[in-house]
Write an enzyme that holds these catalytic residues in place. Structure first.
Site, PDB file in Angstrom:
ATOM      1  CD  GLU A  82      -7.407   4.667  -5.229  1.00 41.04           C
ATOM      2  OE1 GLU A  82      -6.628   4.184  -4.380  1.00 41.04           O
ATOM      3  OE2 GLU A  82      -8.364   5.416  -4.946  1.00 41.04           O
ATOM      4  CD  GLU A 101      -2.600   1.804  -3.416  1.00 44.80           C
ATOM      5  OE1 GLU A 101      -1.940   2.128  -2.419  1.00 44.80           O
ATOM      6  OE2 GLU A 101      -3.808   2.058  -3.531  1.00 44.80           O
ATOM      7  CG  HIS A 118      -3.407   8.984  -0.898  1.00 44.52           C
ATOM      8  ND1 HIS A 118      -4.247   9.828  -0.201  1.00 44.52           N
ATOM      9  CD2 HIS A 118      -4.034   7.790  -0.954  1.00 44.52           C
ATOM     10  CE1 HIS A 118      -5.326   9.150   0.162  1.00 44.52           C
ATOM     11  NE2 HIS A 118      -5.230   7.916  -0.280  1.00 44.52           N
ATOM     12  CG  ASP A 173      -3.037   5.908  -4.079  1.00 45.11           C
ATOM     13  OD1 ASP A 173      -3.965   5.143  -4.393  1.00 45.11           O
ATOM     14  OD2 ASP A 173      -2.512   5.926  -2.949  1.00 45.11           O
ATOM     15  CG  HIS A 230      -1.815   1.140   1.364  1.00 42.70           C
ATOM     16  ND1 HIS A 230      -1.655   2.128   2.310  1.00 42.70           N
ATOM     17  CD2 HIS A 230      -2.912   1.477   0.647  1.00 42.70           C
ATOM     18  CE1 HIS A 230      -2.626   3.002   2.190  1.00 42.70           C
ATOM     19  NE2 HIS A 230      -3.404   2.648   1.191  1.00 42.70           N
TER      20      HIS A 230
END
Ligand code: G3P
Ligand code: CA
Length: 351
Positions: A179, A71, A86, A73, A44
């Site tokens: 994401e 991950e 993020h 973002d 994460h």
């Protein structure tokens, strides 16, 4: 985490078109994801328990700790670059206030979309912090110290090149888990972030269900648009994951009908851990939900977030107990974690 009020209003519209039932003959979830494997360790924001989130250092550490997927973002710059951050604000992870003091908007925030990539290159990135009057304090007190060493912002392409380079030099095959952040905000700023992200994915060879990627988003309308319009138009097909938060705007997606509708365009869900075990549970009385069972019944993979050793729910005493409940008792298919090393060790020792 939540999508805008517009989405709340529109949620009933989203469901009104729902004609899919569990019996419909559509290929979804585990059946579509060629490389599906259980149980995944998803780093994460990188190994963000140890190094500032979304920095190349945090991603390299996550890779070395044995994460299966890393991950990213994603948000966009003024000149159309996709960068790994993020938030679409810069002020809680960088020194933007010092470098560009006059560039805040009326709300006092510094928006990534107002800066070019070359301007972002001038910023130093740090651990996440909050401002108390003029004083910065770390969100996670025991993590990497504020203002130490040297970290910067990376583009999505640069981060993929890191993972590809490490895959070549180690012989491993670690995946990426991008994401798309705030698609509605980006649209208001005249940027199609989904299209931009898909173009980078295609450029780097992520275009089929065999490729090691999951594409995630909180916004159900955007994820459905990606599934129905963008991917077919680009002759691509990648596994999609619908993120689910605890806010009221997600309730329509959590009903039987809502989850069936999700299963028509997504291959998995990424729920808050508190949608699986209720947050007011106590150690002696865990209140589990049937979300994992219902999702699995629809063929959906389940990857909850966020597993942190230094931010434990009240119903566990330590990190291993948390992992045991979710990965074993509740049978999720992987977890987003700030501590990939501890999660890898847990899986090797227990499952
Ligand atoms: O994407 C899964 C998890 O990362 C969602 O939460 O806010 O950390 O992006 P967030
Ligand atoms: Ca995320």
């Amino acid at each position: 985490m939540s999508f805008s009020k517009i989405v709340v209003v529109s949620a009933s519209l989203f469901l009104s078109g729902c004609g899919i039932t569990a019996n419909d003959n559509v290929l979804i979830g585990k059946n579509r994801v060629a490389n599906w494997q259980s149980k995944l360790v998803i780093a994460h924001r990188g190994a963000s328990g140890y190094l500032p989130e979304h920095t190349i250092a945090a991603k390299a550490m996550a890779y070395a700790q044995g994460a299966d997927y890393i991950e990213q973002d994603l948000v966009m710059t003024r000149d159309g670059e996709v960068v790994v951050l993020h938030d679409h604000h810069l002020d809680t992870v960088s020194n933007v206030r010092d470098v560009f003091p006059d560039r805040a908007r009326a709300d006092g925030r510094f928006y990534v979309i107002d800066f070019t990539l070359s301007e972002l290159r001038q910023l130093a990135v740090s651990e996440r912090f909050q401002m108390d009057s003029d004083h910065q304090s770390a969100v996670f007190e025991d993590r990497f110290p504020l203002g130490q060493s040297s970290f910067g912002i990376s583009t999505f392409a640069e981060e993929i090149e890191l993972v590809h380079g490490l895959n070549k030099s180690t012989g491993r095959s670690v995946g990426i888990y991008p994401e798309i952040k705030s698609p509605a905000f980006h649209r208001e700023e005249e940027k199609d972030i989904s299209m931009a992200v898909l173009e980078v994915l295609r450029e780097y060879g992520y275009s089929t269900m065999q490729d090691k990627v999951f594409l995630q988003c909180f916004d159900p309308f955007e994820l459905q648009r990606i599934h129905d319009e963008l991917l077919p138009a680009m002759n691509m097909a990648v596994p999609l994951v619908q993120l689910l938060g605890t806010g009221p705007e997600f309730e329509p997606l959590l009903t039987e009908q809502g989850l069936q509708r999700v299963a028509a365009y997504a291959d998995g869900i990424g729920p808050s851990m508190f949608l699986i075990i209720k947050p007011d549970s106590v150690a002696t009385g865990l209140q589990g939900t049937d979300l994992v069972e219902r999702a699995h019944g629809l063929g959906l993979i389940v990857h909850p977030y966020t597993f942190r050793r230094d931010q434990l729910p009240a119903f566990v005493e330590d990190f291993d107990e948390l992992l045991q409940i979710y990965l074993d008792d509740m049978d999720v298919d992987g977890v987003f974690t700030d501590f990939p090393d501890l999660t890898v060790t847990f899986l090797e020792s227990n499952l």
